[in-house]
Design a protein around this motif. Structure first.
Motif, PDB file in Angstrom:
ATOM      1  N   PRO A   1     -69.942  74.367 -18.475  1.00  0.00           N
ATOM      2  CA  PRO A   1     -69.675  73.770 -17.307  1.00  0.00           C
ATOM      3  C   PRO A   1     -70.885  72.768 -16.916  1.00  0.00           C
ATOM      4  O   PRO A   1     -70.646  71.676 -16.200  1.00  0.00           O
ATOM      5  CB  PRO A   1     -69.660  74.663 -15.986  1.00  0.00           C
ATOM      6  CG  PRO A   1     -68.944  76.080 -16.726  1.00  0.00           C
ATOM      7  CD  PRO A   1     -69.602  76.021 -18.022  1.00  0.00           C
ATOM      8  N   ALA A   2     -71.954  73.048 -17.177  1.00  0.00           N
ATOM      9  CA  ALA A   2     -73.385  72.240 -17.001  1.00  0.00           C
ATOM     10  C   ALA A   2     -73.118  70.960 -17.870  1.00  0.00           C
ATOM     11  O   ALA A   2     -73.676  70.091 -17.183  1.00  0.00           O
ATOM     12  CB  ALA A   2     -74.454  73.003 -17.641  1.00  0.00           C
ATOM     13  N   ASN A   3     -72.272  70.843 -19.027  1.00  0.00           N
ATOM     14  CA  ASN A   3     -72.113  69.597 -19.479  1.00  0.00           C
ATOM     15  C   ASN A   3     -70.546  68.896 -19.202  1.00  0.00           C
ATOM     16  O   ASN A   3     -70.478  67.912 -19.684  1.00  0.00           O
ATOM     17  CB  ASN A   3     -71.919  69.900 -21.039  1.00  0.00           C
ATOM     18  CG  ASN A   3     -73.331  70.494 -21.480  1.00  0.00           C
ATOM     19  OD1 ASN A   3     -74.219  70.210 -20.882  1.00  0.00           O
ATOM     20  ND2 ASN A   3     -73.228  71.376 -22.411  1.00  0.00           N
ATOM     21  N   ALA A   4     -69.863  69.715 -18.360  1.00  0.00           N
ATOM     22  CA  ALA A   4     -68.482  69.127 -18.095  1.00  0.00           C
ATOM     23  C   ALA A   4     -68.718  67.805 -17.244  1.00  0.00           C
ATOM     24  O   ALA A   4     -69.314  67.700 -16.137  1.00  0.00           O
ATOM     25  CB  ALA A   4     -67.714  70.039 -17.407  1.00  0.00           C
ATOM     26  N   ALA A   5     -68.038  66.870 -17.521  1.00  0.00           N
ATOM     27  CA  ALA A   5     -67.984  65.572 -16.402  1.00  0.00           C
ATOM     28  C   ALA A   5     -67.416  65.780 -15.260  1.00  0.00           C
ATOM     29  O   ALA A   5     -66.674  66.739 -14.767  1.00  0.00           O
ATOM     30  CB  ALA A   5     -66.894  64.531 -17.466  1.00  0.00           C
ATOM     31  N   GLN A   6     -68.158  65.057 -14.363  1.00  0.00           N
ATOM     32  CA  GLN A   6     -67.863  65.068 -13.041  1.00  0.00           C
ATOM     33  C   GLN A   6     -66.209  65.039 -12.746  1.00  0.00           C
ATOM     34  O   GLN A   6     -65.429  64.093 -13.178  1.00  0.00           O
ATOM     35  CB  GLN A   6     -68.504  63.882 -11.956  1.00  0.00           C
ATOM     36  CG  GLN A   6     -68.833  64.381 -10.881  1.00  0.00           C
ATOM     37  CD  GLN A   6     -69.843  63.002 -10.047  1.00  0.00           C
ATOM     38  OE1 GLN A   6     -69.897  61.866 -10.849  1.00  0.00           O
ATOM     39  NE2 GLN A   6     -70.007  63.397  -8.989  1.00  0.00           N
ATOM     40  N   GLY A   7     -65.671  65.979 -11.806  1.00  0.00           N
ATOM     41  CA  GLY A   7     -64.227  65.928 -11.445  1.00  0.00           C
ATOM     42  C   GLY A   7     -63.345  66.688 -12.257  1.00  0.00           C
ATOM     43  O   GLY A   7     -62.443  66.909 -11.981  1.00  0.00           O
ATOM     44  N   THR A   8     -63.982  67.189 -13.321  1.00  0.00           N
ATOM     45  CA  THR A   8     -63.133  67.972 -14.242  1.00  0.00           C
ATOM     46  C   THR A   8     -63.217  69.487 -13.471  1.00  0.00           C
ATOM     47  O   THR A   8     -64.025  69.776 -12.699  1.00  0.00           O
ATOM     48  CB  THR A   8     -63.720  68.215 -15.696  1.00  0.00           C
ATOM     49  OG1 THR A   8     -65.066  68.708 -15.746  1.00  0.00           O
ATOM     50  CG2 THR A   8     -63.739  66.869 -16.424  1.00  0.00           C
ATOM     51  N   ILE A   9     -62.186  70.277 -14.174  1.00  0.00           N
ATOM     52  CA  ILE A   9     -61.953  71.676 -13.533  1.00  0.00           C
ATOM     53  C   ILE A   9     -63.276  72.641 -13.750  1.00  0.00           C
ATOM     54  O   ILE A   9     -63.629  73.438 -12.899  1.00  0.00           O
ATOM     55  CB  ILE A   9     -60.760  72.373 -14.072  1.00  0.00           C
ATOM     56  CG1 ILE A   9     -59.559  71.397 -13.679  1.00  0.00           C
ATOM     57  CG2 ILE A   9     -60.765  73.650 -13.799  1.00  0.00           C
ATOM     58  CD1 ILE A   9     -58.103  72.200 -14.371  1.00  0.00           C
ATOM     59  N   ARG A  10     -63.733  72.294 -14.931  1.00  0.00           N
ATOM     60  CA  ARG A  10     -64.929  73.329 -15.341  1.00  0.00           C
ATOM     61  C   ARG A  10     -66.213  72.698 -14.578  1.00  0.00           C
ATOM     62  O   ARG A  10     -66.936  73.689 -13.984  1.00  0.00           O
ATOM     63  CB  ARG A  10     -65.116  73.177 -16.675  1.00  0.00           C
ATOM     64  CG  ARG A  10     -64.436  74.291 -17.506  1.00  0.00           C
ATOM     65  CD  ARG A  10     -64.262  73.896 -18.919  1.00  0.00           C
ATOM     66  NE  ARG A  10     -63.778  75.001 -19.615  1.00  0.00           N
ATOM     67  CZ  ARG A  10     -63.388  74.972 -21.197  1.00  0.00           C
ATOM     68  NH1 ARG A  10     -63.709  73.776 -21.753  1.00  0.00           N
ATOM     69  NH2 ARG A  10     -62.833  76.233 -21.546  1.00  0.00           N
ATOM     70  N   ALA A  11     -66.372  71.453 -14.150  1.00  0.00           N
ATOM     71  CA  ALA A  11     -67.510  71.121 -13.447  1.00  0.00           C
ATOM     72  C   ALA A  11     -67.470  71.539 -12.094  1.00  0.00           C
ATOM     73  O   ALA A  11     -68.136  72.061 -11.308  1.00  0.00           O
ATOM     74  CB  ALA A  11     -67.395  69.547 -13.499  1.00  0.00           C
ATOM     75  N   LEU A  12     -65.918  71.587 -11.458  1.00  0.00           N
ATOM     76  CA  LEU A  12     -65.869  72.055 -10.008  1.00  0.00           C
ATOM     77  C   LEU A  12     -65.958  73.377  -9.701  1.00  0.00           C
ATOM     78  O   LEU A  12     -66.448  73.825  -8.829  1.00  0.00           O
ATOM     79  CB  LEU A  12     -64.461  71.320  -9.564  1.00  0.00           C
ATOM     80  CG  LEU A  12     -64.220  69.758  -9.464  1.00  0.00           C
ATOM     81  CD1 LEU A  12     -62.897  69.487  -9.219  1.00  0.00           C
ATOM     82  CD2 LEU A  12     -64.936  69.635  -8.291  1.00  0.00           C
ATOM     83  N   TYR A  13     -65.256  74.163 -10.689  1.00  0.00           N
ATOM     84  CA  TYR A  13     -65.008  75.551 -10.346  1.00  0.00           C
ATOM     85  C   TYR A  13     -65.567  76.565 -11.694  1.00  0.00           C
ATOM     86  O   TYR A  13     -65.315  77.734 -11.482  1.00  0.00           O
ATOM     87  CB  TYR A  13     -63.475  75.822 -10.604  1.00  0.00           C
ATOM     88  CG  TYR A  13     -62.773  74.830  -9.245  1.00  0.00           C
ATOM     89  CD1 TYR A  13     -63.075  75.171  -8.080  1.00  0.00           C
ATOM     90  CD2 TYR A  13     -61.710  73.954  -9.838  1.00  0.00           C
ATOM     91  CE1 TYR A  13     -62.620  74.408  -7.245  1.00  0.00           C
ATOM     92  CE2 TYR A  13     -61.253  73.253  -8.777  1.00  0.00           C
ATOM     93  CZ  TYR A  13     -61.493  73.433  -7.418  1.00  0.00           C
ATOM     94  OH  TYR A  13     -60.945  72.605  -6.498  1.00  0.00           O
ATOM     95  N   GLY A  14     -66.353  76.023 -12.386  1.00  0.00           N
ATOM     96  CA  GLY A  14     -67.147  76.917 -13.706  1.00  0.00           C
ATOM     97  C   GLY A  14     -68.577  77.284 -13.377  1.00  0.00           C
ATOM     98  O   GLY A  14     -69.095  76.324 -12.265  1.00  0.00           O
TER      99      GLY A  14
END
Ligand code: CMP
Length: 131
Positions: free
Chosen positions: A93-106
């Motif tokens: 999640p630390a590398n997940a693009a803004q707005g993706t599920i893992r960025a939001l909820y990981g």
């Protein structure tokens, strides 16, 4: 139309993020062909994550995924495999693009909110374990 396999992971279910994640799936145009809340058993976890057997995180992964209920989904859309991976974001999640599920909820690599198949062949294999 292509199908892919998705999981809303135990920590995300426990945190009551399932509805928000399902909203994102539908807003992105996926059809939910099948969906169920289950507690994954040991055999299912070992089959799903067979490619990771022997890695340092494998035992922890199996125990996290079998510890409490999660939601498994069969999703359908053109290019479903790639588009679901795009909507999930990077594994960490630390590398997940803004707005993706893992960025939001990981929260972390172990608690990265969702799983998705990495190829059409994996999707067929993984779907057959659960549906
Ligand atoms: P998932 O898409 O379910 O596939 C394997 C899972 O292992 C991954 O998401 C992560 O939640 C978890 N994991 C834990 N540590 C690692 C790691 N170092 N590299 C990749 N995946 C990891």
């Amino acid at each position: 139309m292509q199908q892919t396999f998705a999981i809303i992971k135990p920590h995300a279910v426990k945190s009551k993020f399932s509805g928000k994640i399902i909203d994102m799936i539908e807003a992105a145009g996926f059809e939910i062909v099948e969906m169920k809340k289950i507690t994954m058993n040991q055999a299912q976890a070992q089959a799903l994550y067979a490619e990771h057997e022997g890695k340092p995180f494998y035992n922890g992964l199996v125990s996290i995924m079998t510890a409490s209920p999660l939601i498994v989904l069969k999703l359908q859309k053109n290019e479903a495999v790639a588009l679901w991976r795009e909507l999930m974001g990077a594994t960490n999640p630390a590398n997940a693009a803004q707005g993706t599920i893992r960025a939001l909820y990981g929260n972390s690599l172990d608690e990265n909110a969702v799983h998705g198949s990495d190829s059409p062949a994996s999707a067929a294999r993984e779907l057959a374990i659960f549906f």
